[in-house]
Motif scaffolding. Structure first.
Motif, short mmCIF file in Angstrom:
data_model
loop_
_atom_site.label_atom_id
_atom_site.label_comp_id
_atom_site.label_asym_id
_atom_site.label_seq_id
_atom_site.Cartn_x
_atom_site.Cartn_y
_atom_site.Cartn_z
N LEU A 1 0.83 -1.21 0.00
CA LEU A 1 0.00 0.00 0.00
C LEU A 1 0.86 1.26 0.00
O LEU A 1 0.53 2.25 -0.65
CB LEU A 1 -0.93 0.00 1.21
N GLN A 2 1.96 1.21 0.73
CA GLN A 2 2.85 2.37 0.77
C GLN A 2 3.48 2.63 -0.60
O GLN A 2 3.78 3.77 -0.95
CB GLN A 2 3.94 2.15 1.82
N LYS A 3 3.69 1.58 -1.39
CA LYS A 3 4.25 1.73 -2.72
C LYS A 3 3.21 2.21 -3.73
O LYS A 3 3.51 3.01 -4.62
CB LYS A 3 4.86 0.41 -3.19
N VAL A 4 1.98 1.70 -3.60
CA VAL A 4 0.95 1.97 -4.60
C VAL A 4 0.24 3.30 -4.37
O VAL A 4 -0.03 4.04 -5.33
CB VAL A 4 -0.07 0.81 -4.63
N SER B 1 -4.64 -2.35 10.36
CA SER B 1 -3.36 -2.69 10.98
C SER B 1 -2.21 -1.87 10.42
O SER B 1 -1.04 -2.22 10.61
CB SER B 1 -3.02 -4.18 10.84
N GLY B 2 -2.52 -0.78 9.72
CA GLY B 2 -1.47 0.04 9.13
C GLY B 2 -0.73 0.89 10.15
O GLY B 2 -1.28 1.28 11.18
N ILE B 3 0.54 1.20 9.82
CA ILE B 3 1.34 2.06 10.69
C ILE B 3 1.94 3.24 9.94
O ILE B 3 2.52 4.13 10.55
CB ILE B 3 2.48 1.26 11.37
N VAL B 4 1.79 3.27 8.62
CA VAL B 4 2.27 4.39 7.81
C VAL B 4 1.06 5.09 7.20
O VAL B 4 0.14 4.44 6.70
CB VAL B 4 3.22 3.91 6.70
N HIS B 5 1.08 6.42 7.24
CA HIS B 5 -0.07 7.19 6.79
C HIS B 5 0.37 8.27 5.80
O HIS B 5 1.44 8.84 5.93
CB HIS B 5 -0.79 7.83 7.98
N ARG B 6 -0.50 8.50 4.83
CA ARG B 6 -0.26 9.55 3.85
C ARG B 6 -1.58 10.30 3.64
O ARG B 6 -2.60 9.95 4.21
CB ARG B 6 0.23 8.96 2.53
N ALA B 7 -1.53 11.30 2.77
CA ALA B 7 -2.73 12.10 2.53
C ALA B 7 -3.88 11.25 2.01
O ALA B 7 -5.05 11.53 2.28
CB ALA B 7 -2.41 13.22 1.53
N ASN B 8 -3.56 10.18 1.27
CA ASN B 8 -4.61 9.30 0.75
C ASN B 8 -4.52 7.89 1.30
O ASN B 8 -5.09 6.95 0.73
CB ASN B 8 -4.58 9.27 -0.78
N LEU B 9 -3.80 7.72 2.41
CA LEU B 9 -3.67 6.40 3.04
C LEU B 9 -3.96 6.52 4.53
O LEU B 9 -3.16 7.06 5.29
CB LEU B 9 -2.27 5.83 2.82
N GLY B 10 -5.14 6.06 4.93
CA GLY B 10 -5.53 6.07 6.33
C GLY B 10 -5.43 4.67 6.91
O GLY B 10 -5.15 3.70 6.21
N GLY C 1 -17.45 13.16 -0.64
CA GLY C 1 -16.34 13.99 -1.08
C GLY C 1 -15.55 14.61 0.05
O GLY C 1 -14.76 15.54 -0.18
N ASP C 2 -15.74 14.13 1.28
CA ASP C 2 -15.01 14.71 2.40
C ASP C 2 -14.16 13.68 3.17
O ASP C 2 -13.82 13.88 4.33
CB ASP C 2 -15.97 15.42 3.36
N TRP C 3 -13.81 12.57 2.48
CA TRP C 3 -12.95 11.57 3.12
C TRP C 3 -11.61 12.18 3.46
O TRP C 3 -11.03 12.94 2.68
CB TRP C 3 -12.76 10.37 2.20
N LYS C 4 -11.08 11.85 4.63
CA LYS C 4 -9.76 12.30 5.05
C LYS C 4 -8.98 11.12 5.61
O LYS C 4 -9.55 10.22 6.22
CB LYS C 4 -9.87 13.39 6.13
N SER C 5 -7.69 11.14 5.40
CA SER C 5 -6.83 10.13 5.98
C SER C 5 -6.82 10.28 7.49
O SER C 5 -6.54 11.36 8.02
CB SER C 5 -5.40 10.28 5.44
N GLU C 6 -7.15 9.19 8.19
CA GLU C 6 -7.22 9.22 9.65
C GLU C 6 -6.51 8.01 10.24
O GLU C 6 -6.29 7.01 9.56
CB GLU C 6 -8.68 9.19 10.13
N VAL C 7 -6.17 8.13 11.50
CA VAL C 7 -5.67 7.01 12.28
C VAL C 7 -6.73 6.68 13.31
O VAL C 7 -6.96 7.45 14.24
CB VAL C 7 -4.34 7.35 12.98
#
Length: 364
Positions: A109-112, A125-134, A277-283
């Motif tokens: 996921l971090q690569k794609v 179970s993710g530990i890395v987050h980006r603007a489009n990866l929650g 249209g208001d999805w945001k990357s969250e933890v």
């Protein structure tokens, strides 16, 4: 719901391969089009278990949102190289929301995700987050603490057993909580731990249960994607604790309870966010209070007054009155890891790579 096989999916060529080369960005769907959602499971959908609970969350989204959504589900994708190809294909095929459902999906996921900035990615179970990866995760340790307390009430040997898929923080932390919950009832109790280095290996899991029973453990908890631990423990006359799903039907009347997982709120929140249209990357990291972790019905063999205490413990953990990792807590070597009056921090819980005092086994 489309459900291509792993072989079919990984054999896609031609136009799909060309799209992968462009990083094809997906624009907003027309109003009459359903939201296309891709979900990648780490194991086959079975009657119970980790993947089953994710499939129930998909069902919850379909039930609530109906023809506003369309799903493509890919099962049994564990190897990182396969997962990376699958996530790329889903993103290039118009899926605007994509779920990865295992820690092992993290690197793919971090690569794609950077190649498809207009696609929302959610990683369980993710530990890395980006603007489009929650990411979203469950506080398994809360359910484990309660389950451990139930085991201590019923154990006669003062020895419980734990079987984990891999020695990663998501599993090590709950193993520790299982013992800490048991020790809150009986300070002298110990826990033998075995890791399978697999999420789905019924043969190795059966061997592990037999080993633990031979070591005197009369309560077994297994955090894998099968009901083998519960089933074999029951056959051996040991009590069991289920994980992810209620596994009582497989336990021969010996399952004490199970800490179950309900991901419906996470899936619905993400789908509604993308639609609006208001999805945001969250933890997101929720437990008993939010209903992401739930305790299965307690075995009727447990005395009624004990069940009442266990339910009160659930409530106290949910409210914050009781914290499973409140000090003093020592590690296997007797070193103080959490001082009296302190509580282990969230970051330390999520990165736990040590065993508490009373755990018997190695992180391997």
């Amino acid at each position: 719901m489309n459900r291509p096989t792993r072989r079919q999916f990984l054999q896609y060529t031609g136009a799909a391969a060309a799209a992968l080369g462009t990083g094809g960005l997906v624009g907003p769907a027309r109003a009459e089009e359903p939201l296309k959602i891709g979900v990648v499971y780490v194991s086959p959908i079975a009657e119970i278990g980790w993947t089953k609970q994710h499939s129930l969350a998909v069902d919850a989204v379909k039930a609530e949102l109906g023809d506003k959504v369309s799903f493509t589900v890919i099962e049994n994708i564990f190897m990182p190289q396969d997962a990376e190809r699958v996530f790329r294909e889903l993103a290039s095929s118009g899926n605007r929301l994509i779920f990865g459902t295992s820690f092992s999906h993290g690197t793919p996921l971090q690569k794609v995700s950077p190649r498809f900035p207009k696609v929302a990615f959610e990683h369980c179970s993710g530990i890395v987050h980006r603007a489009n990866l929650g990411s979203f995760e469950a506080k398994y340790y809360e359910g484990c603490f309660v389950a451990g307390a139930s085991g201590a009430h019923m154990s006669k040997s003062n020895k419980i057993g734990f079987i984990g898929g891999f020695p990663i923080p998501d599993i090590v932390g709950p193993a520790n909580a299982l013992l800490l919950g048991a020790q809150s009832v009986n300070p002298d109790i110990t826990c033998n731990a075995i890791f399978l280095n697999s999420w789905f290996d019924p043969g190795k899991e059966k061997e592990a249960v037999n080993t633990l029973v031979s070591q005197g453990c009369d309560v077994i908890c297994s955090m894998t994607d099968t009901a083998t631990g519960v089933q074999v423990a029951g056959e051996k006359g040991a009590w069991s604790i289920g994980y992810a799903s209620d596994m009582a039907k497989f336990g021969g009347g010996k399952q004490l309870t199970a800490f179950t997982l309900d991901w419906s709120s996470d899936y619905l929140r993400a789908a509604k966010g993308v639609l609006a249209g208001d999805w945001k990357s969250e933890v997101r990291w929720d437990g008993l209070a939010a209903g992401v972790v739930k305790m299965a019905p307690y075995n009727e063999a447990i005395p009624a007054e004990t069940i009442a205490k266990l339910k009160q413990l659930e409530a106290d953990i949910g409210s914050g009155k009781v914290h499973p990792y409140a000090g003093e807590i020592k590690d296997q070597a007797g070193n103080v890891k959490v001082a009296a009056g302190s509580v282990l921090s969230d970051s330390d819980i999520r990165g736990m790579n040590w065993f508490v005092k009373g755990m018997i086994g190695k992180l391997s």
